[in-house]
Design a protein around this motif. Structure first.
Motif, PDB file in Angstrom:
ATOM      1  N   ASN A  27      -7.932 -13.771  18.608  1.00  0.00           N
ATOM      2  CA  ASN A  27      -8.771 -12.573  18.423  1.00  0.00           C
ATOM      3  C   ASN A  27      -8.264 -11.693  17.281  1.00  0.00           C
ATOM      4  O   ASN A  27      -8.345 -10.465  17.318  1.00  0.00           O
ATOM      5  CB  ASN A  27      -8.852 -11.751  19.709  1.00  0.00           C
ATOM      6  N   LYS A  28      -7.747 -12.347  16.239  1.00  0.00           N
ATOM      7  CA  LYS A  28      -7.285 -11.639  15.054  1.00  0.00           C
ATOM      8  C   LYS A  28      -8.130 -12.065  13.847  1.00  0.00           C
ATOM      9  O   LYS A  28      -8.738 -13.143  13.837  1.00  0.00           O
ATOM     10  CB  LYS A  28      -5.808 -11.938  14.766  1.00  0.00           C
ATOM     11  N   ASP A  46      -7.164  -6.563  14.262  1.00  0.00           N
ATOM     12  CA  ASP A  46      -7.755  -6.808  15.577  1.00  0.00           C
ATOM     13  C   ASP A  46      -9.262  -7.010  15.424  1.00  0.00           C
ATOM     14  O   ASP A  46      -9.964  -6.143  14.888  1.00  0.00           O
ATOM     15  CB  ASP A  46      -7.465  -5.631  16.513  1.00  0.00           C
ATOM     16  N   HIS A  47      -9.767  -8.148  15.905  1.00  0.00           N
ATOM     17  CA  HIS A  47     -11.168  -8.500  15.700  1.00  0.00           C
ATOM     18  C   HIS A  47     -12.119  -7.551  16.422  1.00  0.00           C
ATOM     19  O   HIS A  47     -13.129  -7.103  15.849  1.00  0.00           O
ATOM     20  CB  HIS A  47     -11.414  -9.942  16.163  1.00  0.00           C
ATOM     21  N   ARG A  49     -11.696  -4.392  17.434  1.00  0.00           N
ATOM     22  CA  ARG A  49     -11.698  -3.077  16.801  1.00  0.00           C
ATOM     23  C   ARG A  49     -12.424  -3.104  15.471  1.00  0.00           C
ATOM     24  O   ARG A  49     -13.174  -2.176  15.119  1.00  0.00           O
ATOM     25  CB  ARG A  49     -10.248  -2.618  16.613  1.00  0.00           C
TER      26      ARG A  49
END
Length: 262
Positions: A27-28, A46-47, A49
């Motif tokens: 999830n980055k 952070d994906h 956000r």
């Protein structure tokens, strides 16, 4: 320097396709930070956000406070690569911002007064040819958007880049290179398409009355549904011969010509 968003990041040392795939599974989002007279630096964001921020129009045209641990760096978003099928970000490019150096950023273009323009009141349509404009300025002068009033436009009117009122300290590089592109126009609405025959009429093989010559037999004007579908007469369907075979039957006047003279 005024910033509107804060984005947390972390440094990453591993690069390449394999490392990027591993980041995305975690999830980055792989990112790169460059400019500011320093070497480019690979980052991870952070994906979740990032997706929330990308939904805000201001995120694309304002200064971002990029935080890596306790270190902060002003930056602007330069490019976003998205997945072609899923709501996912694949890669992000960020550029460092220095207070005393000019930056070039694409700014959203807002239009006002569409409904009040004389051209629209006459039935015209407003076409937005550009939705964003690249500007050049110092970070402190960077506007969130540019606005253009179209309330005075009539049919066939055009507004160009030079018609935009720019804030102090803001320039449009295209104009300095002699390219005054059109950005909005008002034109006549397109004519409506000619009505087509209804599906029921097309299925029945109906012919518009205007297409039938004057004095033509009624059968020619309205062929039966069986003829329209290419079906054989009922007698043929049962195996019987037609009442008058086109190859064998003689013309009626030859057969009864003498009687006609009598």
């Amino acid at each position: 320097m005024k910033t509107a968003f804060e984005l947390n990041a972390e440094f990453r040392d591993a690069e390449g396709k394999g490392a990027s795939r591993r980041l995305r599974r975690a999830n980055k989002v792989p990112a790169i930070l460059y400019g500011g007279h320093r070497e480019p630096r690979a980052l991870a964001l952070d994906h979740t956000r990032l997706l929330l921020m990308l939904d805000n129009e201001r995120f694309y045209s304002t200064i971002i406070n990029l935080k890596v641990g306790d270190v902060s760096q002003a930056a602007v978003l330069k490019d976003v690569q998205r997945h072609p099928a899923r709501n996912a970000v694949l890669h992000v490019d960020l550029q460092r911002v220095l207070e005393n150096e000019t930056i070039r950023v694409a700014i959203p273009l807002h239009f006002k007064g569409d409904g009040a323009s004389p051209g629209v009141k006459k039935g015209g349509v407003v076409s937005h040819l550009r939705n964003e404009i690249e500007v050049s300025c110092l970070p402190k002068d960077l506007p969130e958007f540019l606005e253009l009033d179209v309330s005075g436009m009539d049919i066939n009117d055009l507004l160009h880049l030079s018609d935009i009122k720019l804030p102090a300290g803001v320039e449009i590089p295209e104009l300095s290179h002699g390219r005054d592109s059109p950005i909005v126009s008002v034109h006549h609405a397109r004519a409506e398409e000619i009505d087509q025959p209804t599906e029921e009429a097309a299925a029945a093989g109906a012919v518009p009355a205007a297409a039938v010559p004057a004095g033509a037999p009624a059968a020619a004007a309205a062929p039966t549904a069986a003829d329209a579908k290419g079906a054989k007469p009922a007698a043929d369907a049962k195996g019987a011969k037609p009442a008058a075979d086109a190859k064998a039957a003689k013309p009626a006047e030859t057969k009864g010509g003498k009687d006609a003279k009598k």
